[in-house]
Write a protein that holds these residues in place. Structure first.
Motif, short mmCIF file in Angstrom:
data_model
loop_
_atom_site.label_atom_id
_atom_site.label_comp_id
_atom_site.label_asym_id
_atom_site.label_seq_id
_atom_site.Cartn_x
_atom_site.Cartn_y
_atom_site.Cartn_z
N HIS A 1 66.13 10.89 -53.95
CA HIS A 1 66.98 12.01 -54.33
C HIS A 1 67.89 11.53 -55.46
O HIS A 1 68.57 10.51 -55.33
CB HIS A 1 67.85 12.45 -53.15
N VAL B 1 63.70 15.14 -56.77
CA VAL B 1 63.19 14.24 -55.74
C VAL B 1 61.83 13.75 -56.22
O VAL B 1 60.99 14.55 -56.66
CB VAL B 1 63.02 14.95 -54.38
N THR B 2 61.60 12.44 -56.15
CA THR B 2 60.27 11.88 -56.38
C THR B 2 59.86 11.10 -55.14
O THR B 2 60.69 10.54 -54.44
CB THR B 2 60.25 10.96 -57.61
N VAL B 3 58.55 11.09 -54.89
CA VAL B 3 58.00 10.41 -53.71
C VAL B 3 56.94 9.43 -54.20
O VAL B 3 55.99 9.82 -54.89
CB VAL B 3 57.38 11.41 -52.72
N LEU C 1 59.10 15.00 -44.13
CA LEU C 1 58.59 15.05 -45.50
C LEU C 1 57.20 14.45 -45.61
O LEU C 1 56.32 15.02 -46.27
CB LEU C 1 59.55 14.33 -46.45
N THR D 1 58.67 5.86 -50.43
CA THR D 1 60.07 6.11 -50.78
C THR D 1 60.24 7.49 -51.38
O THR D 1 59.49 7.89 -52.27
CB THR D 1 60.57 5.06 -51.78
N ALA D 2 61.24 8.23 -50.87
CA ALA D 2 61.70 9.47 -51.52
C ALA D 2 63.02 9.16 -52.20
O ALA D 2 63.92 8.57 -51.59
CB ALA D 2 61.86 10.58 -50.49
N LEU E 1 63.30 17.63 -45.86
CA LEU E 1 64.10 16.40 -45.92
C LEU E 1 65.57 16.77 -46.09
O LEU E 1 65.93 17.61 -46.91
CB LEU E 1 63.66 15.55 -47.11
#
Length: 229
Positions: free
Chosen positions: A48, A68-70, A195, A45-46, A134
């Motif tokens: 925003h 943004v975290t992944v 991404l 999951t990304a 992305l």
């Protein structure tokens, strides 16, 4: 007196979930974590989102920022459910104050947010290594935002309270994030970009899913050695 956790307020949160091959994802994780599946797949999951504020002990620590975290979804050595973060990006270095507490690997990148002209559509972008990785365009629906039903796929994605992270010499750490149930609302949108391959992660095996939340407040506790959990 107990130490008050760091508080992070997030708003306008768009979750982008990709199904990926579980075995391929397993190879990107520390060997003491295992992939947790949902609907037969592993997921990356990304997220925003806007960091609306960061504070600790009543003191503001940063300005509003786009981030943004992944992350992915894992089980710990004793089958504890949790998260593992691959990367994070932000427009404000001060906002990354929460990074060490969440074992976030902040990387260089350009995060941008733009509202549509004359409509409700929002466009969020992330550039990594000088190229677009992305692009997410979305329009929240008019319906109310509500908590995800228990045992639903949406609940699998958002109702997480434990974060795992590694350290030097194979050290194992766990942190905790407290929050009220996420309120998710209807959303329509599109996702473009590579991404996952840009970050050296497995390619998606299906189309992305989107979830949207107006926001939440997260209480972040410091990491500690896993054996103290």
């Amino acid at each position: 007196m107990s130490r008050k956790p760091l508080t992070v307020r997030v708003a306008d949160v768009c979750f982008c979930h990709w199904p990926v091959d579980p075995e391929a994802l397993e190879r990107t994780l520390p060997d003491w974590l295992t992939v947790e599946r949902a609907a037969g797949d592993a997921w990356i999951t990304a997220i925003h989102h806007t960091v609306a504020g960061v504070s600790a002990v009543g003191v503001d620590l940063g300005n509003p920022a786009q981030s943004v975290t992944v992350r992915t979804y894992v089980r710990g050595p004793e089958d504890q459910r949790g998260l593992y973060f691959f990367a994070a990006f932000t427009t404000d270095p001060i906002a990354s104050a929460a990074g060490p507490l969440l074992r976030l690997n902040y990387r260089d990148g350009r995060v941008a947010r733009r509202d549509g002209d004359g409509d409700a559509r929002t466009e969020r972008t992330l550039d990594v290594d000088g190229r677009r990785a992305l692009t997410v365009r979305y329009t929240p629906g008019d319906g109310p935002a509500t908590a995800a039903p228990p045992d639903s796929l949406a609940s699998f994605f958002v109702e997480r309270f434990r974060v795992f992270g590694g350290g030097p010499l194979g050290a194992r750490f766990v942190g905790h994030v407290g929050h009220d149930p996420w309120k998710l609302g209807p959303v329509e949108g599109t996702v473009e970009g590579d991404l996952l391959s840009t970050l050296g992660l497995p390619e998606p095996v299906g189309d992305p899913l989107l979830h949207y939340s107006p926001g939440n407040e997260l209480g972040v506790a410091p990491f500690k050695p896993l054996w103290l959990d």
